[in-house]
Design an enzyme around this catalytic site. Structure first.
Site, short mmCIF file in Angstrom:
data_model
loop_
_atom_site.label_atom_id
_atom_site.label_comp_id
_atom_site.label_asym_id
_atom_site.label_seq_id
_atom_site.Cartn_x
_atom_site.Cartn_y
_atom_site.Cartn_z
N GLU A 41 32.17 -55.00 29.29
CA GLU A 41 30.79 -54.54 29.12
C GLU A 41 30.73 -53.97 27.70
O GLU A 41 31.27 -52.91 27.42
CB GLU A 41 30.45 -53.46 30.16
CG GLU A 41 29.10 -52.81 29.95
CD GLU A 41 28.89 -51.61 30.89
OE1 GLU A 41 29.44 -51.61 32.02
OE2 GLU A 41 28.18 -50.67 30.49
N ARG A 45 26.03 -49.21 21.93
CA ARG A 45 26.15 -47.92 21.23
C ARG A 45 26.42 -48.13 19.75
O ARG A 45 26.26 -47.20 18.96
CB ARG A 45 27.28 -47.10 21.83
CG ARG A 45 26.96 -46.60 23.22
CD ARG A 45 28.07 -45.73 23.74
NE ARG A 45 27.80 -45.31 25.10
CZ ARG A 45 28.12 -44.13 25.59
NH1 ARG A 45 28.72 -43.25 24.82
NH2 ARG A 45 27.85 -43.83 26.83
N THR A 68 24.71 -50.14 27.90
CA THR A 68 23.81 -49.23 27.20
C THR A 68 22.54 -49.95 26.75
O THR A 68 22.00 -49.69 25.67
CB THR A 68 24.49 -48.57 25.98
OG1 THR A 68 25.89 -48.41 26.23
CG2 THR A 68 23.92 -47.18 25.71
N LYS A 128 24.34 -49.58 38.95
CA LYS A 128 25.41 -48.78 38.34
C LYS A 128 25.17 -47.33 38.75
O LYS A 128 24.08 -46.80 38.51
CB LYS A 128 25.32 -48.93 36.83
CG LYS A 128 26.22 -47.98 36.04
CD LYS A 128 26.13 -48.28 34.54
CE LYS A 128 27.03 -47.34 33.75
NZ LYS A 128 27.22 -47.78 32.36
O1 LIG Z 1 26.13 -45.75 27.69
C1 LIG Z 1 26.20 -46.39 28.72
O2 LIG Z 1 25.28 -47.02 29.23
C2 LIG Z 1 27.44 -46.51 29.33
O3 LIG Z 1 27.80 -47.60 29.57
C3 LIG Z 1 28.19 -45.32 29.61
C4 LIG Z 1 29.58 -45.70 30.00
O4 LIG Z 1 29.53 -46.46 31.17
C5 LIG Z 1 30.39 -44.54 30.20
O5 LIG Z 1 30.33 -43.74 29.08
C6 LIG Z 1 31.80 -44.91 30.49
O6 LIG Z 1 32.33 -43.77 30.99
P1 LIG Z 1 33.83 -43.30 30.76
O7 LIG Z 1 34.67 -44.27 31.50
O8 LIG Z 1 33.83 -41.94 31.34
O9 LIG Z 1 34.05 -43.33 29.27
#
Ligand SMILES: O=C(O)C(=O)C[C@H](O)[C@H](O)COP(=O)(O)O
Length: 212
Positions: A41, A45, A68, A128
Site C-alpha cells: 500500500e 504521504r 492515504t 480499514k
Molecule cells: O495515512 C494513512 O492513510 C495510512 O495509511 C496510515 C497507515 O496505515 C498507518 O500509519 C500505518 O500504521 P503503522 O503500522 O502504525 O505505521
C-alpha cells in the site's frame, strides 16, 4: 476487484509503505517479493507515490494499492498509475464513488458503526479499521464487527509483531496493515536486505492460511 480482495485476504498482511524517492520502488518491490509478501500500500504521504505505484504495478507480480487517498483526484492518479486498490484513513463518499467509477477496490477507513454503515450503503464490503490500536485495538474490532456479519475489517495503525495475531484471530478480520516490515529509514537508506528479512519474519509470524 474481488480478486484483489481475495489476494489481500490470502496474504493477510498489507505493508504500508512511505517512499521518499521513486528510485527506491524497484528495490523495495524486490525485497517484498523475495520476502514472500508481494503486496504494497503505497501512501500518498509523499510526492513519490504515483511514480512508485507505476513502477511496482508494471511488474505484474504484486498487489499494488495506494494509501492515504483523500480525494477523487488522487483516486484517478493512483488508478492511472496501475493501483488496484485504494485505501483511505477515513470514509469519503466522493472517494468511494470515484473508485467504483474507475473499477478499483475501495478500502475506506471506519472505526464507528455509523462509518461502517455509510460505507456499506455505497456497496463497500471491507473497511480499514484505522487507527487500530488507539481506537480500542482487537477488542474494539471484535465489538464493532458483531452487528455487521458481512463486513470485513483491515485493522491498521499500531499493529506489529506483538499484537498482529490478536487481530488476525478475529474471524471478521480480512488482513492487517502495518509498516513494521518496511521502515521508512531502511528504505531511504537502501537497506533492502533488512526489509526482506523483516518481511520474511512477518510472513512466518502470521502464517499463510487463507481465510477467504
Ligand atoms: O495515512 C494513512 O492513510 C495510512 O495509511 C496510515 C497507515 O496505515 C498507518 O500509519 C500505518 O500504521 P503503522 O503500522 O502504525 O505505521
Amino acid at each position: 476487484m474481488s480478486d484483489v480482495l481475495a489476494g489481500l485476504g490470502r496474504h493477510r498482511l498489507v505493508p504500508v509503505v512511505v517512499l521518499d524517492s521513486a528510485a527506491d520502488a524497484s528495490g523495495l518491490a524486490d525485497a517484498l517479493v523475495a520476502g514472500g509478501l508481494p503486496v504494497a500500500e503505497v501512501t500518498f504521504r509523499t510526492a513519490a507515490a504515483v511514480e512508485s505505484i507505476r513502477v511496482m504495478a508494471k511488474r505484474g507480480d504484486m498487489l499494488v494499492g495506494a494509501g492515504t487517498v483523500l480525494t477523487p483526484e488522487q483516486v484517478d492518479q493512483a488508478a492511472d498509475a496501475g493501483a488496484s486498490y485504494i485505501v483511505s484513513p477515513g470514509f469519503s463518499r466522493e472517494v468511494v464513488l470515484r473508485c467504483a467509477e474507475r473499477g478499483v477496490l475501495a478500502l475506506p477507513g471506519a472505526v464507528t458503526a455509523s462509518e461502517v454503515m455509510a460505507a456499506v450503503d455505497l456497496g463497500v464490503t471491507t473497511v480499514k479499521f484505522f487507527p487500530a490500536e488507539t481506537s480500542g485495538g482487537a477488542a474494539a474490532v471484535k465489538a464493532l464487527a458483531a452487528p455487521f456479519k458481512d463486513v470485513r475489517f483491515v485493522p491498521t495503525g499500531g499493529v506489529g509483531p506483538k499484537n498482529v495475531r490478536d487481530y488476525l484471530a478475529i474471524p471478521s478480520v480480512h488482513a492487517v496493515g502495518g509498516s513494521w516490515m518496511v521502515p521508512r529509514e531502511l528504505i531511504a537508506s537502501g537497506d533492502f536486505d533488512q526489509v526482506r528479512r523483516l518481511t520474511a519474519d512477518a510472513v512466518a509470524l502470521v502464517g499463510r492460511e487463507a481465510l477467504v
